[in-house]
Design a protein around this motif. Structure first.
Motif, PDB file in Angstrom:
ATOM      1  N   LEU A  77      -6.653  -9.111 -55.172  1.00 55.56           N
ATOM      2  CA  LEU A  77      -6.971  -9.418 -53.780  1.00 55.56           C
ATOM      3  C   LEU A  77      -8.191  -8.637 -53.294  1.00 55.56           C
ATOM      4  N   GLU A  78      -8.393  -7.408 -53.788  1.00 56.36           N
ATOM      5  CA  GLU A  78      -9.587  -6.651 -53.422  1.00 56.36           C
ATOM      6  C   GLU A  78     -10.843  -7.302 -53.997  1.00 56.36           C
ATOM      7  N   VAL A  79     -10.761  -7.720 -55.256  1.00 54.38           N
ATOM      8  CA  VAL A  79     -11.909  -8.393 -55.872  1.00 54.38           C
ATOM      9  C   VAL A  79     -12.209  -9.688 -55.120  1.00 54.38           C
ATOM     10  N   TYR A  80     -11.163 -10.452 -54.817  1.00 54.95           N
ATOM     11  CA  TYR A  80     -11.388 -11.710 -54.096  1.00 54.95           C
ATOM     12  C   TYR A  80     -12.031 -11.456 -52.734  1.00 54.95           C
ATOM     13  N   ALA A  81     -11.541 -10.464 -51.996  1.00 53.10           N
ATOM     14  CA  ALA A  81     -12.084 -10.191 -50.666  1.00 53.10           C
ATOM     15  C   ALA A  81     -13.563  -9.840 -50.740  1.00 53.10           C
ATOM     16  N   ARG A  82     -13.938  -8.997 -51.693  1.00 51.58           N
ATOM     17  CA  ARG A  82     -15.341  -8.632 -51.852  1.00 51.58           C
ATOM     18  C   ARG A  82     -16.168  -9.863 -52.226  1.00 51.58           C
ATOM     19  N   ALA A  83     -15.688 -10.608 -53.206  1.00 48.44           N
ATOM     20  CA  ALA A  83     -16.451 -11.758 -53.687  1.00 48.44           C
ATOM     21  C   ALA A  83     -16.538 -12.852 -52.636  1.00 48.44           C
ATOM     22  N   GLU A  84     -15.456 -13.076 -51.892  1.00 44.45           N
ATOM     23  CA  GLU A  84     -15.459 -14.114 -50.855  1.00 44.45           C
ATOM     24  C   GLU A  84     -16.498 -13.792 -49.790  1.00 44.45           C
ATOM     25  N   ARG A  85     -16.586 -12.498 -49.420  1.00 46.90           N
ATOM     26  CA  ARG A  85     -17.568 -12.099 -48.410  1.00 46.90           C
ATOM     27  C   ARG A  85     -18.987 -12.271 -48.921  1.00 46.90           C
ATOM     28  N   LEU A  86     -19.254 -11.802 -50.136  1.00 50.53           N
ATOM     29  CA  LEU A  86     -20.598 -11.923 -50.690  1.00 50.53           C
ATOM     30  C   LEU A  86     -21.009 -13.384 -50.829  1.00 50.53           C
ATOM     31  N   ALA A  87     -20.074 -14.223 -51.294  1.00 51.88           N
ATOM     32  CA  ALA A  87     -20.390 -15.634 -51.464  1.00 51.88           C
ATOM     33  C   ALA A  87     -20.658 -16.307 -50.121  1.00 51.88           C
ATOM     34  N   ARG A  88     -19.830 -15.994 -49.122  1.00 50.29           N
ATOM     35  CA  ARG A  88     -19.994 -16.623 -47.810  1.00 50.29           C
ATOM     36  C   ARG A  88     -21.341 -16.262 -47.195  1.00 50.29           C
ATOM     37  N   GLU A  89     -21.784 -15.014 -47.400  1.00 54.48           N
ATOM     38  CA  GLU A  89     -23.100 -14.602 -46.896  1.00 54.48           C
ATOM     39  C   GLU A  89     -24.223 -15.434 -47.493  1.00 54.48           C
ATOM     40  N   ARG A  90     -23.945 -16.058 -48.640  1.00 52.15           N
ATOM     41  CA  ARG A  90     -24.953 -16.849 -49.350  1.00 52.15           C
ATOM     42  C   ARG A  90     -24.692 -18.348 -49.249  1.00 52.15           C
ATOM     43  N   GLY A  91     -23.821 -18.738 -48.324  1.00 50.17           N
ATOM     44  CA  GLY A  91     -23.582 -20.151 -48.066  1.00 50.17           C
ATOM     45  C   GLY A  91     -22.579 -20.811 -48.984  1.00 50.17           C
ATOM     46  N   ILE A  92     -21.780 -19.998 -49.682  1.00 53.11           N
ATOM     47  CA  ILE A  92     -20.788 -20.538 -50.612  1.00 53.11           C
ATOM     48  C   ILE A  92     -19.400 -20.063 -50.212  1.00 53.11           C
ATOM     49  N   ILE A  93     -18.444 -20.975 -50.221  1.00 50.75           N
ATOM     50  CA  ILE A  93     -17.039 -20.626 -50.033  1.00 50.75           C
ATOM     51  C   ILE A  93     -16.408 -20.415 -51.408  1.00 50.75           C
ATOM     52  N   LEU A  94     -15.776 -19.267 -51.598  1.00 49.77           N
ATOM     53  CA  LEU A  94     -14.985 -19.011 -52.801  1.00 49.77           C
ATOM     54  C   LEU A  94     -13.554 -19.393 -52.474  1.00 49.77           C
ATOM     55  N   ALA A  95     -13.155 -20.581 -52.892  1.00 48.78           N
ATOM     56  CA  ALA A  95     -11.827 -21.089 -52.534  1.00 48.78           C
ATOM     57  C   ALA A  95     -10.724 -20.348 -53.277  1.00 48.78           C
ATOM     58  N   ASP A  96     -10.920 -20.136 -54.557  1.00 44.65           N
ATOM     59  CA  ASP A  96      -9.942 -19.401 -55.363  1.00 44.65           C
ATOM     60  C   ASP A  96     -10.624 -18.925 -56.637  1.00 44.65           C
ATOM     61  N   THR A  97      -9.981 -18.007 -57.317  1.00 52.07           N
ATOM     62  CA  THR A  97     -10.539 -17.511 -58.578  1.00 52.07           C
ATOM     63  C   THR A  97      -9.426 -16.986 -59.466  1.00 52.07           C
ATOM     64  N   LYS A  98      -9.674 -17.029 -60.754  1.00 51.70           N
ATOM     65  CA  LYS A  98      -8.724 -16.524 -61.751  1.00 51.70           C
ATOM     66  C   LYS A  98      -9.361 -15.335 -62.455  1.00 51.70           C
ATOM     67  N   PHE A 152     -25.484 -20.234 -59.369  1.00 55.58           N
ATOM     68  CA  PHE A 152     -26.071 -18.985 -59.855  1.00 55.58           C
ATOM     69  C   PHE A 152     -27.265 -18.569 -58.997  1.00 55.58           C
ATOM     70  N   ARG A 153     -28.112 -19.537 -58.664  1.00 53.71           N
ATOM     71  CA  ARG A 153     -29.302 -19.232 -57.852  1.00 53.71           C
ATOM     72  C   ARG A 153     -28.918 -18.745 -56.460  1.00 53.71           C
ATOM     73  N   LEU A 154     -27.981 -19.438 -55.818  1.00 59.78           N
ATOM     74  CA  LEU A 154     -27.598 -19.059 -54.466  1.00 59.78           C
ATOM     75  C   LEU A 154     -26.923 -17.688 -54.431  1.00 59.78           C
ATOM     76  N   LEU A 155     -26.052 -17.424 -55.406  1.00 60.89           N
ATOM     77  CA  LEU A 155     -25.322 -16.161 -55.410  1.00 60.89           C
ATOM     78  C   LEU A 155     -26.208 -14.972 -55.723  1.00 60.89           C
ATOM     79  N   THR A 156     -27.041 -15.111 -56.746  1.00 66.79           N
ATOM     80  CA  THR A 156     -27.773 -13.960 -57.253  1.00 66.79           C
ATOM     81  C   THR A 156     -29.216 -13.880 -56.750  1.00 66.79           C
ATOM     82  N   GLY A 157     -29.746 -14.993 -56.248  1.00 67.44           N
ATOM     83  CA  GLY A 157     -31.133 -15.032 -55.846  1.00 67.44           C
ATOM     84  C   GLY A 157     -32.098 -15.199 -57.004  1.00 67.44           C
ATOM     85  N   ALA A 158     -31.551 -15.305 -58.237  1.00 67.63           N
ATOM     86  CA  ALA A 158     -32.400 -15.465 -59.426  1.00 67.63           C
ATOM     87  C   ALA A 158     -32.748 -16.937 -59.595  1.00 67.63           C
ATOM     88  N   ALA A 159     -33.875 -17.168 -60.252  1.00 65.45           N
ATOM     89  CA  ALA A 159     -34.323 -18.551 -60.500  1.00 65.45           C
ATOM     90  C   ALA A 159     -33.482 -19.174 -61.598  1.00 65.45           C
TER      91      ALA A 159
END
Length: 297
Positions: free
Chosen positions: A186-207, A290-297
């Motif tokens: 849940l800690e990993v998800y919370a961090r990742a969900e926030r980072l993804a949302r800041e970049r215009g992506i919803i992290l719905a779920d993860t394994k 990958f581009r949206l999350l990391t900013g890499a080309a």
């Protein structure tokens, strides 16, 4: 059991092939500075509904590896990762990592912040997911009141993972380890969900998968927060009550479930070959995530 036609893993000098999964090939390194460690290679294979599909997705292995490495860095203060080095044989450069051997914990650690997929199907039948009661009236894509830990069994290759209760995890790994897996997930998800949302992506779920060092330390392992292990949606296009525009394998899943594929997920026959258009859409969505999350080309 589905027809898992996994291509033979290539021989790599100085390493012994140990195992091939749906996407990754695992080797033991026998020579050099990393002798005794593991080499994990991401292929371009793609799987859905416990089938290896044909053809693969060009460049997918490199994208998965680069994305996992980015996430390991972003999560390093929350949980140690298993990556030791990216200095790998030339034959697999860019799509492999050297990692430490761990005692892998036999639990698929799933965090859900939104309702979809197997969680939605279970909710529609029972009003709960993995024994966690949820409010009535939720639909496909609904945001949950708070993220939930919905573990699954770690099935043998070719079998289906099955959602289980937290109590089943306790019975498998013990109370203390089960609570730590839930906390970390849940800690990993919370961090990742926030980072993804800041970049215009919803992290719905993860394994997530975790292993244990000889000293008992729990370590984040395997792939992390890739389109193969997570559902990424466009935040701008999110609209509960329908299938969400996706950056992940839902492009493939949706095609397989459509009348156009001519196949049923309950069929004993393997799925048909993926159309070129589905392959390209999947490749472009992986690359865009990958581009949206990391900013890499």
């Amino acid at each position: 059991m589905p027809d898992l036609d996994i291509p033979e893993a290539p021989a790599l000098p100085g390493s012994t092939h140990l195992h091939s999964g749906k996407v990754r090939d695992l080797y033991r390194i026998d020579e050099g500075p990393h002798a005794g460690r593991l080499l994990m290679v991401a292929s371009d294979r793609v799987s859905a509904y416990d089938h290896i599909l044909s053809p693969g997705i060009p460049g997918k292995g490199a994208i998965l590896t680069a994305m996992s490495l980015w996430w390991f860095d972003e999560l390093a203060d929350l949980v140690p990762g298993h990556v030791v080095s990216t200095e790998v044989p030339e034959e697999v450069e860019g799509r492999a990592v050297v990692c430490e051997p761990l005692e892998m914990l036999p639990v698929e650690c799933v965090a859900r912040g939104y309702l979809t997929g197997s969680g939605l199907r279970e909710y529609d039948e029972t009003g709960a997911v993995c024994g966690i009661d949820l409010p009535s009236g939720l639909v496909d894509g609904s945001r949950l009141p708070e993220p939930i830990f919905t573990p699954a069994t770690k099935a043998e290759l070719g079998d289906h993972d099955e959602n289980v209760s937290f109590e089943a995890v306790v019975a498998t790994v013990g109370q203390e380890t089960a609570e730590e897996l839930r906390r970390l997930t849940l800690e990993v998800y919370a961090r990742a969900e926030r980072l993804a949302r800041e970049r215009g992506i919803i992290l719905a779920d993860t394994k997530l998968e975790f292993g244990r060092r000889p000293d008992g330390t729990i370590v984040l392992a395997d792939e992390v927060l890739t389109p193969d292990s997570s559902r990424f949606w466009s935040a701008e296009e999110w609209e509960p009550g329908r299938a969400q525009p996706s950056f992940d394998k839902d492009v493939i899943r949706n095609w397989l479930r459509s009348p156009e594929s001519g196949w049923s997920i309950t069929s004993p026959e393997p799925p048909p070959p993926l159309p070129a258009e589905v392959v390209e859409r999947t490749r472009s969505r992986y690359a865009e995530a990958f581009r949206l999350l990391t900013g890499a080309a």
